[in-house]
Design a protein around this motif. Sequence first.
Motif, PDB file in Angstrom:
ATOM      1  N   ILE A   1       0.789  -1.047  -0.058  1.00 34.49           N
ATOM      2  CA  ILE A   1       0.066  -0.139   0.129  1.00 34.49           C
ATOM      3  C   ILE A   1       0.779   1.394  -0.070  1.00 34.49           C
ATOM      4  N   LEU A   2       1.815   1.216   0.928  1.00 35.32           N
ATOM      5  CA  LEU A   2       2.757   2.542   0.972  1.00 35.32           C
ATOM      6  C   LEU A   2       3.565   2.667  -0.525  1.00 35.32           C
ATOM      7  N   GLU A   3       3.731   1.558  -1.173  1.00 31.37           N
ATOM      8  CA  GLU A   3       4.645   1.639  -2.488  1.00 31.37           C
ATOM      9  C   GLU A   3       3.614   2.368  -3.329  1.00 31.37           C
ATOM     10  N   HIS A   4       2.497   1.869  -3.505  1.00 36.09           N
ATOM     11  CA  HIS A   4       1.539   2.310  -4.594  1.00 36.09           C
ATOM     12  C   HIS A   4       1.061   3.716  -4.225  1.00 36.09           C
ATOM     13  N   LEU A   5       0.924   4.043  -2.961  1.00 37.75           N
ATOM     14  CA  LEU A   5       0.751   5.669  -2.741  1.00 37.75           C
ATOM     15  C   LEU A   5       1.844   6.447  -2.905  1.00 37.75           C
ATOM     16  N   GLN A   6       3.037   5.978  -2.761  1.00 31.01           N
ATOM     17  CA  GLN A   6       4.217   6.722  -3.030  1.00 31.01           C
ATOM     18  C   GLN A   6       4.348   6.957  -4.632  1.00 31.01           C
ATOM     19  N   ARG A   7       4.127   5.954  -5.207  1.00 33.81           N
ATOM     20  CA  ARG A   7       4.217   5.832  -6.846  1.00 33.81           C
ATOM     21  C   ARG A   7       3.037   5.478  -7.583  1.00 33.81           C
ATOM     22  N   PRO A   8       2.089   6.106  -7.725  1.00 33.80           N
ATOM     23  CA  PRO A   8       0.832   5.387  -8.382  1.00 33.80           C
ATOM     24  C   PRO A   8       1.108   5.486  -9.889  1.00 33.80           C
ATOM     25  N   ASP A   9       0.613   4.252 -10.328  1.00 30.96           N
ATOM     26  CA  ASP A   9       0.863   3.786 -11.717  1.00 30.96           C
ATOM     27  C   ASP A   9       0.410   5.187 -12.662  1.00 30.96           C
ATOM     28  N   ASP A  10       1.415   5.462 -13.589  1.00 26.73           N
ATOM     29  CA  ASP A  10       0.722   6.603 -14.448  1.00 26.73           C
ATOM     30  C   ASP A  10       0.516   7.864 -13.676  1.00 26.73           C
ATOM     31  N   GLY A  11       0.923   8.124 -12.451  1.00 19.92           N
ATOM     32  CA  GLY A  11       0.616   9.070 -11.768  1.00 19.92           C
ATOM     33  C   GLY A  11       1.934   9.889 -11.140  1.00 19.92           C
ATOM     34  N   PRO A  12       1.662  11.072 -10.416  1.00 20.87           N
ATOM     35  CA  PRO A  12       2.945  11.942  -9.641  1.00 20.87           C
ATOM     36  C   PRO A  12       3.277  11.106  -8.540  1.00 20.87           C
ATOM     37  N   GLY A  13       4.551  11.430  -8.171  1.00 23.28           N
ATOM     38  CA  GLY A  13       5.006  10.618  -6.932  1.00 23.28           C
ATOM     39  C   GLY A  13       4.835  11.503  -5.777  1.00 23.28           C
ATOM     40  N   TYR A  14       4.543  10.801  -4.679  1.00 21.22           N
ATOM     41  CA  TYR A  14       3.954  11.467  -3.390  1.00 21.22           C
ATOM     42  C   TYR A  14       5.228  11.226  -2.192  1.00 21.22           C
ATOM     43  N   THR A  15       5.187  12.261  -1.478  1.00 28.11           N
ATOM     44  CA  THR A  15       6.091  12.085  -0.053  1.00 28.11           C
ATOM     45  C   THR A  15       5.144  11.619   0.853  1.00 28.11           C
ATOM     46  N   ILE A  16       5.258  10.524   1.338  1.00 30.98           N
ATOM     47  CA  ILE A  16       4.111  10.152   2.479  1.00 30.98           C
ATOM     48  C   ILE A  16       4.700  10.137   3.661  1.00 30.98           C
ATOM     49  N   VAL A  17       3.733  10.378   4.655  1.00 34.96           N
ATOM     50  CA  VAL A  17       4.049  10.320   6.300  1.00 34.96           C
ATOM     51  C   VAL A  17       3.262   9.578   6.805  1.00 34.96           C
ATOM     52  N   PRO A  18       3.229   8.193   6.980  1.00 28.88           N
ATOM     53  CA  PRO A  18       2.448   7.269   7.710  1.00 28.88           C
ATOM     54  C   PRO A  18       2.805   7.548   9.329  1.00 28.88           C
ATOM     55  N   HIS A  19       1.776   7.651  10.054  1.00 28.97           N
ATOM     56  CA  HIS A  19       1.960   7.777  11.666  1.00 28.97           C
ATOM     57  C   HIS A  19       0.805   7.070  12.329  1.00 28.97           C
ATOM     58  N   LEU A  20       0.931   6.317  13.343  1.00 31.16           N
ATOM     59  CA  LEU A  20      -0.155   5.622  14.195  1.00 31.16           C
ATOM     60  C   LEU A  20      -0.459   6.606  15.102  1.00 31.16           C
ATOM     61  N   TYR A  21      -1.703   7.400  15.190  1.00 29.35           N
ATOM     62  CA  TYR A  21      -2.077   8.358  15.936  1.00 29.35           C
ATOM     63  C   TYR A  21      -3.082   7.552  17.144  1.00 29.35           C
ATOM     64  N   SER A  22      -3.006   7.971  18.379  1.00 28.54           N
ATOM     65  CA  SER A  22      -3.786   7.581  19.073  1.00 28.54           C
ATOM     66  C   SER A  22      -4.930   8.879  19.535  1.00 28.54           C
ATOM     67  N   PHE A  23      -6.019   8.809  19.029  1.00 25.55           N
ATOM     68  CA  PHE A  23      -6.777   9.881  18.882  1.00 25.55           C
ATOM     69  C   PHE A  23      -7.060  10.620  20.363  1.00 25.55           C
ATOM     70  N   ASP A  24      -7.067   9.695  21.507  1.00 26.03           N
ATOM     71  CA  ASP A  24      -7.192  10.473  22.736  1.00 26.03           C
ATOM     72  C   ASP A  24      -6.178  11.505  23.097  1.00 26.03           C
ATOM     73  N   ASP A  25      -4.843  11.241  22.410  1.00 26.90           N
ATOM     74  CA  ASP A  25      -4.044  12.223  22.579  1.00 26.90           C
ATOM     75  C   ASP A  25      -4.513  13.702  21.818  1.00 26.90           C
TER      76      ASP A  25
END
Length: 388
Positions: A158-182
Amino acid sequence: MSESFRMGELFSGPGGMALGARLAAQATEGVELLHAWANDYDLDTCRTYRRNILVPEYGEDAKVVDSSTELPVGGGGIVHQNVHDLDIDALGDIEGFAFGFPCNDYSLVGEWKGLAGTYGPLYSYGVKVLASKKPKWFVAENVSGLRGANEGRAFKQILEHLQRPDDGPGYTIVPHLYSFDDYGVPQRRQRIVIVGIREDIDVEFRVPSPEIYKDVDVTARTGITSPPIDRRAPNHEFTRQSKNVVDRLNHIYPGEHAFSPRVVKVLPKHLRIKTKTTISTIYKRLEPDKPAYTVTGAGGGGSHMYHWSASRALTNREKARLQSFPDDFIFEGLKDSVRKQVGMAVPVKGAEAIFTALFKSFARAPYPSIDPNIEVAKILSPGHLGQS
């Protein structure tokens, strides 16, 4: 510098992500946000989104349509259609994109089928939007179990495909595990959120620091009772509990459930749950002075979330409070449909915190940040599997 974003959504849900984005844009100088289009497969959910997200922007001309080719030219519609049948190319141009792709196959409480499940591959439709519409940014949300599904292969793909969509622009991605009570939400709800910014844009997203929310009271008691909910509030119907349920709850302490050792000792035999497995959320009462446990949208008897002192299940409005929806956000549909919508939504205040950081990044405004707790480079390195 001023920025104007038209935002599109797939798997929009009732509008938790959208409302969070709207509130963030309103609070960020120089940023304007317009909800151009959205999509969801559930009709009540689409009607809820229209009522609360689209009507405030477009008036009663906002529409629920059956295909993307029927969307209003200037925006202001939500497509009630299975994503498999959606004509992505017919969707309008956007600068921002959000999608909380279905989590069923990545949830730790499910079968954890990951990419092999019915819902696992649906993230790919978000990738298709990135390739087709080339938005400046995107925000993708899923459960914490995403990291370990398919022994880590699903998350890496999933990260690979979001970073480099086929026939699309590249994206700089920042994944993070959020604990929403914070982040101001009166509920323990952990979710992975991936923020991406198009590589040709000189903007850096940083994970917002929870430090600025440290003085927010995120206890279940405050979330539900402050201010008190009007008895006539929408979606505030009380469930009529059977005598057995009331008697059972009367033996359960706040924060405990039907299988807690202390409860089992005092629970009469005719009130005990006779199953081979013990589930820690069955007839579980809230702890009033702690954040609520995770609100869910489905489940049989004993899974509705229960008040810490009153011997009853929470109402949908009380659950919506725990998801940080305001009381004037009205959910369409019957009670079971509303329960599903509330449980599947992204908490408004959690989304607002992330979008605030995103919009401040574009506005070149400073904000406190922390390092992401998921390392993209490590996950995408050759031969890497498993959790980061």
